[in-house]
Design an enzyme around this catalytic site. Structure first.
Site, short mmCIF file in Angstrom:
data_model
loop_
_atom_site.label_atom_id
_atom_site.label_comp_id
_atom_site.label_asym_id
_atom_site.label_seq_id
_atom_site.Cartn_x
_atom_site.Cartn_y
_atom_site.Cartn_z
N ALA A 21 0.84 -1.21 0.00
CA ALA A 21 0.00 0.00 0.00
C ALA A 21 0.86 1.26 0.00
O ALA A 21 0.58 2.23 0.68
CB ALA A 21 -0.93 -0.02 1.22
N VAL A 24 2.69 3.32 -5.32
CA VAL A 24 2.11 2.69 -6.51
C VAL A 24 0.80 1.99 -6.15
O VAL A 24 -0.22 2.16 -6.83
CB VAL A 24 3.10 1.68 -7.15
CG1 VAL A 24 2.46 0.98 -8.34
CG2 VAL A 24 4.38 2.39 -7.59
N ASP A 44 -1.00 -4.41 3.24
CA ASP A 44 0.39 -4.02 3.50
C ASP A 44 0.84 -4.66 4.81
O ASP A 44 0.01 -5.07 5.63
CB ASP A 44 0.53 -2.50 3.59
CG ASP A 44 1.95 -2.04 3.34
OD1 ASP A 44 2.25 -1.59 2.20
OD2 ASP A 44 2.78 -2.11 4.28
N ARG A 99 17.75 -0.81 -10.35
CA ARG A 99 16.65 -1.74 -10.03
C ARG A 99 17.22 -3.07 -9.56
O ARG A 99 16.67 -3.74 -8.70
CB ARG A 99 15.79 -1.96 -11.27
CG ARG A 99 14.97 -0.77 -11.67
CD ARG A 99 14.02 -1.13 -12.79
NE ARG A 99 13.31 0.05 -13.27
CZ ARG A 99 13.75 0.82 -14.25
NH1 ARG A 99 14.88 0.55 -14.86
NH2 ARG A 99 13.04 1.87 -14.63
N THR A 130 6.60 -5.01 -8.73
CA THR A 130 7.82 -4.84 -7.94
C THR A 130 9.07 -5.05 -8.80
O THR A 130 9.14 -5.97 -9.61
CB THR A 130 7.82 -5.87 -6.78
OG1 THR A 130 6.61 -5.72 -6.04
CG2 THR A 130 9.01 -5.65 -5.85
N ARG A 162 6.11 6.22 -21.59
CA ARG A 162 7.13 7.28 -21.47
C ARG A 162 7.65 7.67 -22.85
O ARG A 162 7.77 8.86 -23.17
CB ARG A 162 8.29 6.78 -20.59
CG ARG A 162 7.92 6.79 -19.12
CD ARG A 162 9.08 6.36 -18.24
NE ARG A 162 8.71 6.50 -16.84
CZ ARG A 162 9.09 5.65 -15.87
NH1 ARG A 162 9.84 4.60 -16.16
NH2 ARG A 162 8.71 5.86 -14.63
N HIS A 186 12.86 -4.50 -18.13
CA HIS A 186 12.56 -3.18 -17.59
C HIS A 186 13.81 -2.69 -16.87
O HIS A 186 13.94 -2.79 -15.66
CB HIS A 186 11.39 -3.31 -16.61
CG HIS A 186 10.93 -2.00 -16.05
ND1 HIS A 186 10.67 -0.91 -16.83
CD2 HIS A 186 10.67 -1.62 -14.78
CE1 HIS A 186 10.25 0.09 -16.06
NE2 HIS A 186 10.26 -0.32 -14.81
N1 APR Z 1 4.23 -7.57 2.58
C1 APR Z 1 3.37 -6.57 2.25
N2 APR Z 1 3.76 -5.31 1.99
C2 APR Z 1 5.07 -5.06 2.07
C3 APR Z 1 6.02 -6.05 2.38
C4 APR Z 1 5.53 -7.35 2.65
N3 APR Z 1 6.36 -8.35 2.98
N4 APR Z 1 7.24 -5.47 2.37
C5 APR Z 1 7.08 -4.20 2.04
N5 APR Z 1 5.78 -3.93 1.85
C6 APR Z 1 5.14 -2.65 1.52
C7 APR Z 1 5.76 -1.48 2.26
O1 APR Z 1 5.32 -1.44 3.63
C8 APR Z 1 5.29 -0.30 1.45
O2 APR Z 1 4.09 0.25 1.93
O3 APR Z 1 5.33 -2.31 0.16
C9 APR Z 1 5.07 -0.91 0.05
C10 APR Z 1 5.99 -0.34 -1.01
O4 APR Z 1 5.62 0.99 -1.18
P1 APR Z 1 6.63 2.17 -1.55
O5 APR Z 1 7.86 2.04 -0.71
O6 APR Z 1 5.87 3.44 -1.53
O7 APR Z 1 7.08 1.80 -3.02
P2 APR Z 1 6.32 2.16 -4.38
O8 APR Z 1 6.81 3.49 -4.88
O9 APR Z 1 4.87 1.94 -4.21
O10 APR Z 1 6.95 1.06 -5.36
C11 APR Z 1 6.61 -0.30 -5.19
O11 APR Z 1 6.93 -0.83 -7.50
O12 APR Z 1 7.75 0.39 -9.29
C12 APR Z 1 8.04 -0.56 -8.31
O13 APR Z 1 10.40 -0.22 -7.88
C13 APR Z 1 9.10 -0.09 -7.35
O14 APR Z 1 9.49 -2.21 -6.36
C14 APR Z 1 8.86 -0.97 -6.17
C15 APR Z 1 7.35 -1.15 -6.20
#
Ligand code: APR
Length: 322
Positions: A21, A24, A44, A99, A130, A162, A186
Site C-alpha cells: 500500500a 504505486v 500491507d 533496479r 515490484t 514514457r 525493464h
Molecule cells: N508484505 C506486504 N507489503 C510489504 C512487504 C511485505 N512483505 N514489504 C514491504 N511492503 C510494503 C511497504 O510497507 C510499502 O508500503 O510495500 C510498500 C511499497 O511501497 P513504496 O515504498 O511506496 O514503493 P512504491 O513506490 O509503491 O513502489 C513499489 O513498485 O515500481 C516498483 O520499484 C518499485 O518495487 C517498487 C514497487
C-alpha cells in the site's frame, strides 16, 4: 417485500487485491476504483496503513461517483477469491541504486507475497510491478505454480508510455495520436523501437532526425531514474499505476488489447525460460498470445543482451533465496 431467493443476475463484482500500500499500490487502488473496475483489497505489512488509505479513498466515493468497495488489511485471508492479484510490495529504488540492487530484498518479499496470496486465490491472474520487474515476475510464476499465461509483469506499458510522451513533447503533437513500442527487460537495457513508433500511422523516422530519436530513446531508458533523481525519496508512481490499471482493465473487460508486458517466453524471439517485455494480447485469460514482431539483427541482438541480463539476475535471485 419478498425478495427473490436467488440472484436473477450476477451481482458480484470483480475483486482485485493489491499487495503493497505504498505510492504505486495506493494510486492504483484509486485508479481502479474511480474507473469502477472492481472492488479492491489493499494489503500491507504496516499495521494501519492500508486501513487508513482505504478509509480515505472510500470517503471520496460519493464525490468521485464510483461504487467500488475498498478494504485495507494486513490479513491475507481478506484477499480470498481475488480475480487479480497485483504485487507492488517491496522496496522502491533510492538514488544511485539500480533496479537490480533491489534483487535480494525484493525477492524475499515477493516470494512471501506469492505464497500467501495463492493460498487464498488459487485461480487468480497476477500482475507484478515490484522491481526488478522481469525477475520478480519469474519468481511469482515459480512460487505460485500457475500457468505461464496467468502471470505477467507491468513494465512495457510504462516504458512505451514514457516513449510516447517524449515523442509527443518533442513533436508538439497530441500524445494519444502517438503509438510507441518498447521491448526487453525493464532496465537500462530495454529496447525502445523507433521503427514501430508512429504519429497517427506516420512513422516517426519520417518526422524526426536521427539525433532527436536517439535522445528520446536514451531519455526513455532513463525515464525511471530521472524521476528517482528528482524525487530523492522513491520512484515514479502515477504513470506506473496508470499502466497497471490498463492491464487490469484489459483483463477484467476481456479487451484482448495488444500491450507490451513481461511474459514467459518459450522460444519466441529465440529465447526460453524467462519473463521479458514483449507485445502480448491481454484479455480475461491473461496473456492470450505473444506477438513476434520482425526485428533487425541489431535489434534482436539488443533484445538478447537485455534477456541475458535478466537471466543473470534470475540466477542471483534464486541463489539469494537459497
Ligand atoms: N508484505 C506486504 N507489503 C510489504 C512487504 C511485505 N512483505 N514489504 C514491504 N511492503 C510494503 C511497504 O510497507 C510499502 O508500503 O510495500 C510498500 C511499497 O511501497 P513504496 O515504498 O511506496 O514503493 P512504491 O513506490 O509503491 O513502489 C513499489 O513498485 O515500481 C516498483 O520499484 C518499485 O518495487 C517498487 C514497487
Amino acid at each position: 417485500m419478498e425478495l427473490s431467493p436467488t440472484l436473477p443476475i450476477n451481482c458480484t463484482s470483480f475483486k482485485v487485491s493489491i499487495i503493497g500500500a505504498g505510492k504505486v499500490g495506493s494510486t492504483l487502488t484509486q485508479r481502479i476504483a474511480e474507473k469502477n473496475l472492481a472492488d479492491v483489497v489493499l494489503l500491507d505489512i504496516i499495521p494501519g496503513l492500508p486501513q487508513a488509505l482505504a478509509l480515505d479513498l472510500m470517503a471520496a466515493q460519493g464525490i468521485e461517483l464510483h461504487d467500488s468497495n475498498i478494504i485495507g488489511t494486513n490479513d491475507y485471508a481478506d484477499t480470498a477469491g481475488s480475480n487479480i492479484i497485483v504485487i507492488t510490495a517491496g522496496m522502491a529504488r533510492k538514488p544511485n541504486m539500480s533496479r537490480d540492487d533491489l534483487i535480494q530484498i525484493n525477492s524475499k518479499i515477493v516470494v512471501e507475497v506469492a505464497e500467501q496470496t495463492i493460498l487464498h486465490s488459487p485461480n487468480a491472474l497476477y500482475v507484478v510491478i515490484t522491481n526488478p520487474l522481469d525477475v520478480m515476475t519469474y519468481l511469482v510464476w515459480k512460487t505460485t505454480g500457475l500457468g505461464t499465461y496467468q502471470v505477467m509483469g507491468m513494465a512495457g506499458v510504462l516504458d512505451s508510455s514514457r516513449l510516447q510522451t517524449f515523442i509527443a513533447m518533442k513533436l508538439g503533437v497530441y500524445t494519444a495520436d502517438v503509438s510507441a513500442m518498447v521491448l526487453g527487460g525493464h532496465g537500462d537495457l530495454m529496447l525502445p523501437l523507433p521503427r514501430y513508433c508512429t504519429v497517427t500511422g506516420v512513422p516517426i523516422t519520417e518526422l524526426m532526425d536521427e539525433d532527436s530519436i536517439n535522445q528520446i530513446v536514451e531519455r526513455t531508458r532513463n525515464g525511471g531514474a530521472e524521476i528517482v533523481e528528482l524525487l530523492k525519496t522513491g520512484g515514479a508512481y502515477f504513470a506506473p499505476a496508470s499502466s497497471a490499471c490498463i492491464m487490469v482493465e484489459a483483463i477484467l473487460r476481456n479487451q484482448s488489447r495488444l500491450l507490451p508486458a513481461a511474459a514467459y517466453l518459450q522460444g519466441e524471439y529465440g529465447l526460453n525460460d524467462l519473463f521479458l517485455g514483449v507485445p502480448c494480447r491481454i484479455g480475461c485469460r491473461g496473456v492470450e498470445k505473444i506477438l513476434e514482431v520482425d526485428l533487425t539483427p541489431a535489434e534482436r541482438e539488443s533484445l538478447h543482451i537485455s534477456a541475458e541480463s535478466v537471466r543473470q539476475n534470475i540466477k542471483l535471485a534464486l541463489a539469494s533465496l537459497g
